[in-house]
Design an enzyme around this catalytic site. Structure first.
Site, PDB file in Angstrom:
ATOM      1  N   HIS A 198       0.821  -1.207   0.000  1.00  0.00           N
ATOM      2  CA  HIS A 198       0.000   0.000   0.000  1.00  0.00           C
ATOM      3  C   HIS A 198       0.854   1.256   0.000  1.00  0.00           C
ATOM      4  O   HIS A 198       0.427   2.305  -0.456  1.00  0.00           O
ATOM      5  CB  HIS A 198      -1.029  -0.043   1.129  1.00  0.00           C
ATOM      6  CG  HIS A 198      -2.140  -0.991   0.813  1.00  0.00           C
ATOM      7  ND1 HIS A 198      -2.133  -2.296   1.243  1.00  0.00           N
ATOM      8  CD2 HIS A 198      -3.230  -0.853   0.020  1.00  0.00           C
ATOM      9  CE1 HIS A 198      -3.205  -2.905   0.762  1.00  0.00           C
ATOM     10  NE2 HIS A 198      -3.883  -2.056   0.014  1.00  0.00           N
ATOM     11  N   GLU A 442     -10.566 -11.010  -6.175  1.00  0.00           N
ATOM     12  CA  GLU A 442      -9.147 -10.928  -5.803  1.00  0.00           C
ATOM     13  C   GLU A 442      -8.682 -12.177  -5.069  1.00  0.00           C
ATOM     14  O   GLU A 442      -7.535 -12.274  -4.645  1.00  0.00           O
ATOM     15  CB  GLU A 442      -8.844  -9.644  -5.016  1.00  0.00           C
ATOM     16  CG  GLU A 442      -9.864  -9.268  -3.980  1.00  0.00           C
ATOM     17  CD  GLU A 442      -9.652  -7.873  -3.392  1.00  0.00           C
ATOM     18  OE1 GLU A 442      -8.620  -7.230  -3.645  1.00  0.00           O
ATOM     19  OE2 GLU A 442     -10.538  -7.436  -2.651  1.00  0.00           O
ATOM     20  N   ASP A 466      -4.230  -8.186  -5.007  1.00  0.00           N
ATOM     21  CA  ASP A 466      -4.438  -9.329  -4.121  1.00  0.00           C
ATOM     22  C   ASP A 466      -4.561 -10.621  -4.918  1.00  0.00           C
ATOM     23  O   ASP A 466      -4.157 -11.684  -4.435  1.00  0.00           O
ATOM     24  CB  ASP A 466      -5.677  -9.112  -3.242  1.00  0.00           C
ATOM     25  CG  ASP A 466      -5.337  -8.250  -2.037  1.00  0.00           C
ATOM     26  OD1 ASP A 466      -4.322  -8.548  -1.384  1.00  0.00           O
ATOM     27  OD2 ASP A 466      -6.055  -7.282  -1.772  1.00  0.00           O
ATOM     28  N   CYS A 513      -9.283  -2.988 -11.237  1.00  0.00           N
ATOM     29  CA  CYS A 513      -8.937  -1.811 -10.438  1.00  0.00           C
ATOM     30  C   CYS A 513      -7.608  -2.000  -9.696  1.00  0.00           C
ATOM     31  O   CYS A 513      -7.196  -1.129  -8.938  1.00  0.00           O
ATOM     32  CB  CYS A 513     -10.039  -1.466  -9.459  1.00  0.00           C
ATOM     33  SG  CYS A 513     -10.303  -2.726  -8.213  1.00  0.00           S
TER      34      CYS A 513
HETATM   35  C1  PEP Z   1      -6.337  -5.057  -5.315  1.00  0.00           C
HETATM   36  O1  PEP Z   1      -6.134  -5.937  -4.481  1.00  0.00           O
HETATM   37  O2  PEP Z   1      -5.974  -5.135  -6.513  1.00  0.00           O
HETATM   38  C2  PEP Z   1      -7.039  -3.821  -4.941  1.00  0.00           C
HETATM   39  C3  PEP Z   1      -7.376  -2.925  -5.834  1.00  0.00           C
HETATM   40  O3  PEP Z   1      -7.264  -3.617  -3.611  1.00  0.00           O
HETATM   41  P1  PEP Z   1      -6.125  -3.129  -2.568  1.00  0.00           P
HETATM   42  O4  PEP Z   1      -4.896  -2.816  -3.360  1.00  0.00           O
HETATM   43  O5  PEP Z   1      -6.653  -1.950  -1.850  1.00  0.00           O
HETATM   44  O6  PEP Z   1      -5.983  -4.333  -1.697  1.00  0.00           O
HETATM   45 MG    MG Z   2      -7.228  -5.862  -2.616  1.00  0.00          MG
END
Ligand code: PEP
Ligand code: MG
Length: 588
Positions: A198, A442, A466, A513
């Protein structure tokens, strides 16, 4: 002397700046007891490290450029005072002499004690001084380790580049606020972290370069070092000589020209050469980010990571506070759809509020996370759902459920949505009829069993970050396995392709996404798999648009067929590089 450090480039761009070390993790200090006979020499070693830093500071003071802002001089004075403060040096020497600690141990023990005292202070200005203590201590630690370098000229108007062991998502939010102030962080270098940690994601959202997984960065870099960070190549050049610096200055200039050229695409619809219309949505973390989404003319918000409203808080946001945040994002988007993901708490995004259930959790990424967390906290979940439903009065809103793995979870979440709606109606508050509910794909199980989900979901969004982590069993935040984190692994690509195809076949719209959607190199491949809806950080939208404008859908299809027939991700990478539209190759 010029030298280079290497890591994983996770957020593009080149910046020239000055090192700002945030060194608050002391876990790697060796604790070796010192015998009574050696204590005098150990205390002397510490005193002489202080003396080294004192000389450095004196040198720096003599070389402050005349146009340096006064605050910078003041900071240097504060650091010199702290260095001479008996509460630091005498206390640390005392620990060596009385308790037989080695110099590093005594130093950080003293620093931790001081930091606690600063933390308890009411005056916010004094509380902030804790960071000064930690910076001074970091310098002394480097002097003890023999990593000493005087950087001159030390203070100018170059922006700070933050160097840290790791930057937690909650800390990144602080940096984002800082980004609006004078001390804008112009780049990030961390020792920990992988491609889609993140931290990396937030650096991308700030549009600043970031390199993660840089081993030894904190030991080898000193506050004030002049550095160049190249977030694409994952290279950091330390103390560049004139020639190297000139070369990078030219690159920085070229970069701004490129940005200006990309800006010219803003008002163009994203249509492939052969006429296929693609929607490019934005990923946001905070309502304010909607402005960046509008600035790049995003088709909507494809992912609002609502959990960022909950991080780094002693008290969690209630329904009204959340409603206000969602409403602000919805209003700022002016009628473009906003997809609000219900909180994805857990793993590297823990709440500050203590939670006994998480104690002793050994695999938080496989634990009480995302939709599982919300279903375990129905009151909190319904407060969020009510806030989202209330915001839906102000513009088109969609609810997105993170990390679904079974239809049962979707049904349980839908039951909570029905209850939240009934609670609002009972209060006499209006709720629009049509608030679509989608699920994030995911977890590999959800992709494989997609047919079970299409009847119960209105749309799907593939979270590739994920999906890669869970398919390949690679912790996305772990630098030691970052080399194994491979978006082009055939298993990952097969799951994505199958989700897009089956979703479309069932008449359920699919978007991507995860970070893969924001990579221009992958845009033709995802297009060829049939994707029509991409969601990424606003800063990525112009690059992906440029790539898609140069694509033909029929060629992209052939590329996807060729890629999906391959078993080796190295071959897949070269297929993608070769398929890059000629115009873009020339520009690169
Ligand atoms: C992902 O896992 O691709 C996603 C968009 O969610 P995050 O990165 O917030 O876990
Ligand atoms: Mg995710």
């Amino acid at each position: 002397m010029t030298f280079a450090l290497y890591g994983n480039g996770v957020s593009r761009g080149v910046t020239i700046g000055r090192v700002l070390c945030i060194d608050d993790a002391h876990d790697d200090i060796t604790h070796s007891p010192v015998s009574s006979a050696e204590r005098g020499a150990e205390a002397e070693r510490l005193r002489s490290a202080f003396e080294t830093v004192r000389e450095d500071f004196q040198h720096l003071r003599l070389h402050v450029p005349s146009k340096a802002p006064n605050e910078l001089r003041a900071i240097l004075e504060v650091h010199m005072m702290l260095l001479d403060d008996p509460a630091l040096i005498d206390a640390a020497v005392g620990l060596i002499e009385t308790r037989g600690m080695n110099a590093e141990w005594a130093l950080v023990e003293t620093a931790d004690l001081l930091a606690e005292q600063f933390d308890r202070m009411d005056d916010p200005y004094l509380r902030e001084r804790k960071h000064d203590v930690l910076q001074v201590v970091a310098r002394v630690r480097k002097a003890l380790a023999g990593h000493r370098r005087i950087t001159a000229p030390p203070l100018d108007d170059l922006p700070p580049i933050v160097i840290a062991r790791d930057v937690a998502p909650a800390d990144m939010i602080e940096y984002r606020h800082m980004a609006e102030g004078a001390q804008k962080a112009a780049g990030f270098i961390t020792e920990a972290g992988g491609q889609t940690s993140h931290t990396a994601i937030l650096a991308r959202s700030m549009g600043v370069p970031a390199v993660v997984g840089v081993r030894g960065a904190l030991d080898r870099l000193v506050d004030g070092d002049l550095i160049v960070i190249d977030g694409e190549q994952g290279v950091i050049v330390v103390q560049p000589d004139r020639q190297v610096l000139d070369w990078y200055r030219a690159r920085v200039l070229r970069q701004s020209d490129e940005k200006a050229a990309l800006g010219a695409l803003r008002s163009r619809a994203c249509v492939t050469i052969d006429g296929r219309l693609i929607e490019l949505h934005a990923n946001i973390e905070l309502p304010e980010d909607a402005i960046a989404a509008i600035n790049v003319n995003a088709s909507g918000v494809g992912l609002f990571r609502s959990e960022f409203l909950f991080l780094d808080r002693d008290e969690l946001p209630d329904e009204d506070e959340q409603f206000d945040a969602y409403r602000r994002a919805v209003s700022a988007m002016g009628g473009r759809p906003v997809t609000i993901r219900t909180i994805d708490i857990g793993a590297d995004k823990m709440l500050r509020v203590p939670d006994k259930r998480m104690d002793g959790t050994e695999n938080p990424a496989l634990g009480l996370r995302a939709i599982r967390y919300s279903l375990a906290e129905p009151k909190m979940f319904r407060a969020q759902l009510r806030a989202i439903l209330r915001a839906a009065v102000y513009g088109p809103v969609r609810i997105l459920l993170p990390m679904i793995s079974s239809v049962r979870e979707v049904e349980a979440a839908r039951e909570q949505i029905v209850r939240a709606r009934a609670e609002l109606t009972q209060r006499g508050q209006p709720v629009p009829d049509d608030v679509p509910v989608g699920g994030m794909i995911e977890i590999p199980a959800a992709a494989v069993a997609l047919r079970a989900f299409t009847p119960v979901l209105d749309f799907l969004s593939i979270g590739t970050n994920d999906l890669i982590q869970y398919t390949l069993a690679i912790d996305r935040a772990d630098a030691t396995v970052a080399d194994y984190y491979d978006p082009l692994h055939p298993a990952v690509l097969a799951l994505i392709a199958r989700t897009i195809e089956e979703g479309e076949r069932a008449g359920v719209s699919v978007s991507v996404c995860g970070e893969m959607a924001g990579d221009p190199l992958l845009a033709p491949l995802l297009l060829g798999m049939g994707l029509r809806n991409f969601s990424m950080h606003p800063a990525q939208i112009p690059y992906v648009k440029q790539a898609l404008l140069a694509c033909r859908h029929d060629e992209a299809r052939q590329l996807a067929d060729a890629v999906l027939a391959e078993n080796d991700s190295r071959v897949i990478r070269s297929l993608l590089a070769a398929a890059r539209p000629a115009a873009l190759r020339a520009a690169a």
